[in-house]
Scaffold this motif. Structure first.
Motif, PDB file in Angstrom:
ATOM      1  N   UNK A   1      18.603   0.448  13.651  1.00 57.72           N
ATOM      2  CA  UNK A   1      17.698   1.525  14.039  1.00 57.72           C
ATOM      3  C   UNK A   1      16.341   1.304  13.371  1.00 57.72           C
ATOM      4  N   UNK A   2      15.320   1.057  14.160  1.00 61.53           N
ATOM      5  CA  UNK A   2      13.967   0.926  13.635  1.00 61.53           C
ATOM      6  C   UNK A   2      13.074   1.978  14.286  1.00 61.53           C
ATOM      7  N   UNK A   3      12.297   2.650  13.469  1.00 58.77           N
ATOM      8  CA  UNK A   3      11.380   3.659  14.009  1.00 58.77           C
ATOM      9  C   UNK A   3       9.929   3.377  13.611  1.00 58.77           C
ATOM     10  N   UNK A   4       9.690   2.259  12.907  1.00 54.05           N
ATOM     11  CA  UNK A   4       8.323   1.960  12.484  1.00 54.05           C
ATOM     12  C   UNK A   4       8.175   0.460  12.281  1.00 54.05           C
ATOM     13  N   UNK A   5       6.940  -0.011  12.383  1.00 54.60           N
ATOM     14  CA  UNK A   5       6.649  -1.430  12.155  1.00 54.60           C
ATOM     15  C   UNK A   5       5.274  -1.549  11.514  1.00 54.60           C
ATOM     16  N   UNK A   6       5.143  -2.505  10.596  1.00 53.36           N
ATOM     17  CA  UNK A   6       3.862  -2.835   9.988  1.00 53.36           C
ATOM     18  C   UNK A   6       3.678  -4.338   9.988  1.00 53.36           C
ATOM     19  N   UNK A   7       2.460  -4.778   9.750  1.00 56.98           N
ATOM     20  CA  UNK A   7       2.143  -6.202   9.727  1.00 56.98           C
ATOM     21  C   UNK A   7       1.468  -6.539   8.407  1.00 56.98           C
ATOM     22  N   UNK A   8       1.923  -7.611   7.766  1.00 57.83           N
ATOM     23  CA  UNK A   8       1.374  -8.022   6.472  1.00 57.83           C
ATOM     24  C   UNK A   8       0.067  -8.772   6.693  1.00 57.83           C
ATOM     25  N   UNK A   9      -0.964  -8.358   5.975  1.00 57.64           N
ATOM     26  CA  UNK A   9      -2.251  -9.048   6.070  1.00 57.64           C
ATOM     27  C   UNK A   9      -3.035  -8.877   4.779  1.00 57.64           C
ATOM     28  N   UNK A  10      -4.020  -9.731   4.590  1.00 58.04           N
ATOM     29  CA  UNK A  10      -4.826  -9.671   3.372  1.00 58.04           C
ATOM     30  C   UNK A  10      -5.833  -8.533   3.447  1.00 58.04           C
ATOM     31  N   UNK A  11      -6.005  -7.868   2.313  1.00 63.78           N
ATOM     32  CA  UNK A  11      -7.056  -6.871   2.207  1.00 63.78           C
ATOM     33  C   UNK A  11      -8.359  -7.579   1.853  1.00 63.78           C
ATOM     34  N   UNK A  12      -9.434  -6.828   1.720  1.00 63.85           N
ATOM     35  CA  UNK A  12     -10.744  -7.424   1.437  1.00 63.85           C
ATOM     36  C   UNK A  12     -10.756  -8.184   0.116  1.00 63.85           C
ATOM     37  N   UNK A  13      -9.928  -7.754  -0.852  1.00 62.79           N
ATOM     38  CA  UNK A  13      -9.919  -8.445  -2.147  1.00 62.79           C
ATOM     39  C   UNK A  13      -8.856  -9.540  -2.232  1.00 62.79           C
ATOM     40  N   UNK A  14      -8.209  -9.837  -1.101  1.00 61.44           N
ATOM     41  CA  UNK A  14      -7.255 -10.947  -1.062  1.00 61.44           C
ATOM     42  C   UNK A  14      -5.826 -10.572  -1.333  1.00 61.44           C
ATOM     43  N   UNK A  15      -5.545  -9.299  -1.646  1.00 64.37           N
ATOM     44  CA  UNK A  15      -4.171  -8.857  -1.870  1.00 64.37           C
ATOM     45  C   UNK A  15      -3.455  -8.687  -0.536  1.00 64.37           C
ATOM     46  N   UNK A  16      -2.149  -8.995  -0.506  1.00 62.81           N
ATOM     47  CA  UNK A  16      -1.358  -8.749   0.690  1.00 62.81           C
ATOM     48  C   UNK A  16      -0.985  -7.281   0.756  1.00 62.81           C
ATOM     49  N   UNK A  17      -1.232  -6.669   1.892  1.00 66.65           N
ATOM     50  CA  UNK A  17      -0.867  -5.276   2.122  1.00 66.65           C
ATOM     51  C   UNK A  17      -0.251  -5.164   3.512  1.00 66.65           C
ATOM     52  N   UNK A  18       0.200  -3.974   3.847  1.00 62.27           N
ATOM     53  CA  UNK A  18       0.815  -3.751   5.147  1.00 62.27           C
ATOM     54  C   UNK A  18      -0.129  -2.928   6.010  1.00 62.27           C
ATOM     55  N   UNK A  19      -0.538  -3.504   7.144  1.00 63.00           N
ATOM     56  CA  UNK A  19      -1.307  -2.750   8.109  1.00 63.00           C
ATOM     57  C   UNK A  19      -0.321  -1.926   8.921  1.00 63.00           C
ATOM     58  N   UNK A  20      -0.604  -0.636   9.021  1.00 61.58           N
ATOM     59  CA  UNK A  20       0.232   0.222   9.843  1.00 61.58           C
ATOM     60  C   UNK A  20      -0.615   1.296  10.502  1.00 61.58           C
ATOM     61  N   UNK A  21      -0.186   1.695  11.689  1.00 61.66           N
ATOM     62  CA  UNK A  21      -0.827   2.798  12.386  1.00 61.66           C
ATOM     63  C   UNK A  21       0.039   4.030  12.176  1.00 61.66           C
ATOM     64  N   UNK A  22      -0.485   4.972  11.424  1.00 60.81           N
ATOM     65  CA  UNK A  22       0.233   6.194  11.091  1.00 60.81           C
ATOM     66  C   UNK A  22      -0.645   7.382  11.483  1.00 60.81           C
ATOM     67  N   UNK A  23      -0.186   8.588  11.168  1.00 57.57           N
ATOM     68  CA  UNK A  23      -0.936   9.770  11.593  1.00 57.57           C
ATOM     69  C   UNK A  23      -2.364   9.785  11.058  1.00 57.57           C
ATOM     70  N   UNK A  24      -2.595   9.135   9.904  1.00 60.57           N
ATOM     71  CA  UNK A  24      -3.945   9.070   9.339  1.00 60.57           C
ATOM     72  C   UNK A  24      -4.817   8.034  10.045  1.00 60.57           C
ATOM     73  N   UNK A  25      -4.224   7.235  10.935  1.00 51.13           N
ATOM     74  CA  UNK A  25      -4.955   6.199  11.635  1.00 51.13           C
ATOM     75  C   UNK A  25      -4.461   4.815  11.247  1.00 51.13           C
ATOM     76  N   UNK A  26      -5.280   3.802  11.490  1.00 54.20           N
ATOM     77  CA  UNK A  26      -4.938   2.423  11.140  1.00 54.20           C
ATOM     78  C   UNK A  26      -5.351   2.192   9.695  1.00 54.20           C
ATOM     79  N   UNK A  27      -4.364   1.917   8.842  1.00 58.34           N
ATOM     80  CA  UNK A  27      -4.623   1.837   7.400  1.00 58.34           C
ATOM     81  C   UNK A  27      -3.917   0.624   6.804  1.00 58.34           C
ATOM     82  N   UNK A  28      -4.331   0.250   5.591  1.00 60.70           N
ATOM     83  CA  UNK A  28      -3.641  -0.756   4.797  1.00 60.70           C
ATOM     84  C   UNK A  28      -2.888  -0.054   3.675  1.00 60.70           C
ATOM     85  N   UNK A  29      -1.604  -0.356   3.558  1.00 62.37           N
ATOM     86  CA  UNK A  29      -0.728   0.292   2.583  1.00 62.37           C
ATOM     87  C   UNK A  29      -0.196  -0.761   1.615  1.00 62.37           C
ATOM     88  N   UNK A  30      -0.171  -0.480   0.311  1.00 62.94           N
ATOM     89  CA  UNK A  30       0.440  -1.428  -0.626  1.00 62.94           C
ATOM     90  C   UNK A  30       1.879  -1.741  -0.214  1.00 62.94           C
TER      91      UNK A  30
END
Length: 226
Positions: free
Chosen positions: A58-87
């Motif tokens: 059962x999956x209800x969500x998906x995110x994609x791993x990508x680099x942030x502006x400072x080079x750290x890997x974070x998870x891009x996800x589209x949530x109620x707040x919009x398209x964001x990068x999450x640790x």
């Protein structure tokens, strides 16, 4: 003979221990897809009821791993707040199984398509801070979790999708009646339920023939046979 047998056993045990020690830990990388079983109540349950992930997860969500502006890997996800990068740790610890392991499975685009990742991520960079798509309309300039990732890889692949759009349903497979939670949701939006309109979901994406499942952080829940 006895001493030789014991010596051989000890050497074999040492070899096995060293082999385990040398086994590399899983390393997440840019472009990885994180399929998540989120415990968000009736909304997630209704999504999971009408979709099926790889291995019946059962999956209800998906995110994609990508680099942030400072080079750290974070998870891009589209949530109620919009398209964001999450640790990554925040994403993983959002929903845990009975052993306190993240209910997340990692998919990775197959090697022959890995060249699409940079362009897909470039596409997503142009959509950062875009609004969430509460209507699940694939043609507007708002995005839900599966939609943005699908469109990013489609754009990178000369407009050829690697994830298949399917007719959406908001109806219970048991009763063929629209889930009450969705009736209220779309009524509050003053918007017709987009039953049968094209869309995507994390479960269907996890079964794409263009990705490999490369890691299980924990164990998502599975469909219960009726």
């Amino acid at each position: 003979m006895t001493n030789s047998y014991y010596l051989l056993s000890i050497l074999l045990a040492i070899s096995l221990i060293n082999s385990c020690k040398q086994r590399p830990e899983f390393s997440i990388q840019e472009g990885d897809l994180l399929f998540q079983d989120v415990d968000c109540g009736p909304f997630c349950e209704s999504i999971e009821a009408v979709t099926e992930g790889v291995n019946q997860y059962n999956f209800s969500h998906i995110g994609l791993v990508m680099e942030s502006a400072n080079g750290d890997l974070k998870v891009m996800e589209a949530v109620s707040a919009g398209v964001v990068l999450t640790p990554i740790d925040s994403f993983l610890n959002r929903s845990l199984d009975a052993f306190n392991k993240p209910k997340v499975v990692v998919g990775r685009v197959k090697p022959q398509l890995s060249h699409l990742i940079p362009e897909a991520i470039s596409f997503i960079h142009t959509k950062m801070n875009a609004e969430y798509d509460p209507y699940f309309d694939i043609d507007n300039d708002k995005y839900y979790c599966s939609e943005l990732i699908h469109l990013a890889f489609k754009a990178a692949n000369n407009n050829e999708p690697i994830f298949k759009e399917q007719p959406m349903t908001f109806k219970s497979p048991e009763t063929n009646e629209t889930f009450a939670i969705w009736e209220v949701y779309f009524r509050n939006l003053d918007y017709d339920i987009p039953e049968g309109q094209p869309g995507l979901n994390p479960g269907g994406m996890s079964r794409s023939s263009y990705i490999n499942i490369v890691h299980h952080y924990g164990t998502p829940s599975k469909k219960v046979a009726l």
